[in-house]
Write an enzyme that holds these catalytic residues in place. Structure first.
Site, mmCIF file in Angstrom:
data_model
loop_
_atom_site.group_PDB
_atom_site.id
_atom_site.type_symbol
_atom_site.label_atom_id
_atom_site.label_comp_id
_atom_site.label_asym_id
_atom_site.label_seq_id
_atom_site.Cartn_x
_atom_site.Cartn_y
_atom_site.Cartn_z
ATOM 1 N N ASP A 1 30.179 48.237 35.269
ATOM 2 C CA ASP A 1 31.276 47.262 35.486
ATOM 3 C C ASP A 1 32.643 48.069 34.760
ATOM 4 O O ASP A 1 32.727 48.341 33.396
ATOM 5 C CB ASP A 1 31.205 45.987 34.807
ATOM 6 C CG ASP A 1 32.382 45.151 35.178
ATOM 7 O OD1 ASP A 1 33.429 45.473 35.597
ATOM 8 O OD2 ASP A 1 32.112 43.766 34.917
ATOM 9 N N SER B 1 34.162 37.212 35.078
ATOM 10 C CA SER B 1 35.415 38.115 35.016
ATOM 11 C C SER B 1 36.446 36.991 34.335
ATOM 12 O O SER B 1 36.067 36.629 33.136
ATOM 13 C CB SER B 1 35.922 38.472 36.335
ATOM 14 O OG SER B 1 37.007 39.428 36.066
ATOM 15 N N TRP B 2 37.714 36.826 34.822
ATOM 16 C CA TRP B 2 38.433 35.933 34.167
ATOM 17 C C TRP B 2 37.853 34.628 34.014
ATOM 18 O O TRP B 2 38.313 33.899 33.200
ATOM 19 C CB TRP B 2 39.789 36.038 34.989
ATOM 20 C CG TRP B 2 40.659 34.667 34.659
ATOM 21 C CD1 TRP B 2 40.952 33.598 35.642
ATOM 22 C CD2 TRP B 2 41.173 34.139 33.455
ATOM 23 N NE1 TRP B 2 41.656 32.564 34.908
ATOM 24 C CE2 TRP B 2 42.026 33.114 33.707
ATOM 25 C CE3 TRP B 2 41.196 34.884 32.298
ATOM 26 C CZ2 TRP B 2 42.725 32.473 32.557
ATOM 27 C CZ3 TRP B 2 42.117 34.250 31.380
ATOM 28 C CH2 TRP B 2 42.676 32.965 31.341
ATOM 29 N N GLY C 1 40.308 36.573 38.231
ATOM 30 C CA GLY C 1 41.620 36.819 38.527
ATOM 31 C C GLY C 1 42.336 37.068 37.101
ATOM 32 O O GLY C 1 41.864 38.097 36.512
ATOM 33 N N HIS D 1 31.237 45.463 39.017
ATOM 34 C CA HIS D 1 31.742 44.274 38.474
ATOM 35 C C HIS D 1 31.666 43.143 39.455
ATOM 36 O O HIS D 1 31.365 42.027 38.882
ATOM 37 C CB HIS D 1 33.380 44.480 38.530
ATOM 38 C CG HIS D 1 34.161 43.216 38.077
ATOM 39 N ND1 HIS D 1 34.021 42.661 36.516
ATOM 40 C CD2 HIS D 1 34.991 42.248 38.363
ATOM 41 C CE1 HIS D 1 34.737 41.766 36.447
ATOM 42 N NE2 HIS D 1 35.458 41.473 37.561
#
Length: 326
Positions: A275, A117-118, A49, A303
């Protein structure tokens, strides 16, 4: 169009043996689920996120014979209450939440902290703040919140050069007079209490990211636009965090003095070569700053963690880390 490679079957867990909320302050209650064996090695899964959410398929990277898997909906996300709430919500609150949950669950130390990711950002921030609480790290799709990383996806000159049609759709959702500062004007709309304003903006914001998240077209991912627990929380939280640079100084997570705090922790990085959401340069920069890490490239992936080569590698790495003494 080339056909996507066959999917990889992940591990299968029984349903969660524990689902609950943990109150962390006067506003927020954090939702979490636990899977596997209560006496197995504890792993915490940190979703992406900001503003993503957990689901049972997040457990598929971990062998149920070895791991006790804790899934956490971060503040304002998923089933955490209240949904899409930005008050008292920043990176360092989330870091404190992970530590509070560890103590609440009476876990002496996470055997493994897993973030993509986040989630990789949050895992690094948590490990650098509480290194004694982390036994090992598995990081995927690396995001370190540097200024150029934020600009890559949000302003012309980065991902827009690969997906110009979709970027135009993203910007042109706004009235012409709002396009000169589209990020700020998206934020204003996403923060609106009027769902007739905030929800269409959330759809447009999320569609832009979903559309570039996989090497092959992600039709399934677009179904998340219909998920009320995801829709506004994801878009609002990203806009809230990104306009504040996630409350970090530029390059903070990659500084030597911060890497030195975690250099002793076994860490593996898995990065999709194509990505577009989190460009591979950041994984490479993290590996150069921390050469003790192991870096695996997924040469036919974008990604998403669910792309076949990335998923297979993550499963293999987590299986290997199950035998670590931490």
């Amino acid at each position: 169009m080339a056909q996507a490679p066959p999917q990889v079957t992940g591990h299968q867990f029984e349903d969660a043996y524990d689902k609950d909320w943990h109150r962390v302050d006067d506003i927020h209650e954090l939702y979490y689920e636990q899977y596997g064996k209560k006496d197995a090695k504890p792993v915490i899964y940190l979703h992406g996120g900001p503003g993503g959410h957990i689901s049972k398929p997040n457990t598929q990277f971990f062998n149920p014979e070895h791991y006790r898997v804790v899934l956490l909906d971060q503040r304002g996300s998923g089933n955490s209450r209240p949904n899409a709430e930005t008050r008292q919500n920043d990176t360092w609150y989330l870091v404190a939440d992970i530590e509070a949950l560890r103590k609440h669950l009476q876990i002496p130390k996470w055997h493994l902290v897993f973030g993509g990711s986040w989630g990789s950002t949050l895992a690094l921030a948590y490990a650098q703040t509480h290194p004694s609480s982390v036994g090992s790290l598995v990081l995927r799709g690396i995001f370190c919140v540097r200024d150029f990383e934020l600009k890559w996806t949000l302003v012309p000159g980065g991902a827009s050069m690969l997906f110009p049609d979709r970027f135009d759709e993203f910007v042109n959702f706004l009235p012409e007079e709002e396009r000169a500062d589209h990020v700020e004007n998206y934020h204003k709309r996403l923060m609106s209490d009027d769902t007739k304003i905030s929800h269409p903006a959330a759809v447009a914001w999320n569609k832009w990211e979903i559309g570039m998240s996989t090497l092959y077209p992600n039709i399934q991912g677009l179904k998340s636009l219909e998920d009320p627990a995801y829709l506004l929380a994801h878009a609002r939280m990203e806009a809230h965090y990104f306009r504040n640079k996630c409350w970090m100084e530029d390059g903070q997570l990659l500084r030597k003095e911060n890497i030195d705090k975690i250099r002793h922790i076994p860490c593996t990085i898995v990065q999709g070569r194509y990505d577009v959401v989190c460009p591979p340069i950041t994984a490479w920069d993290l590996h150069k700053a921390w050469p003790e890490t192991k870096l695996h490239w997924s040469d036919d992936a974008g990604h998403a963690a669910t792309e076949p080569r990335t998923k297979r590698t993550l499963i293999e790495v987590c299986e290997g880390y199950a035998s670590l003494e931490v």
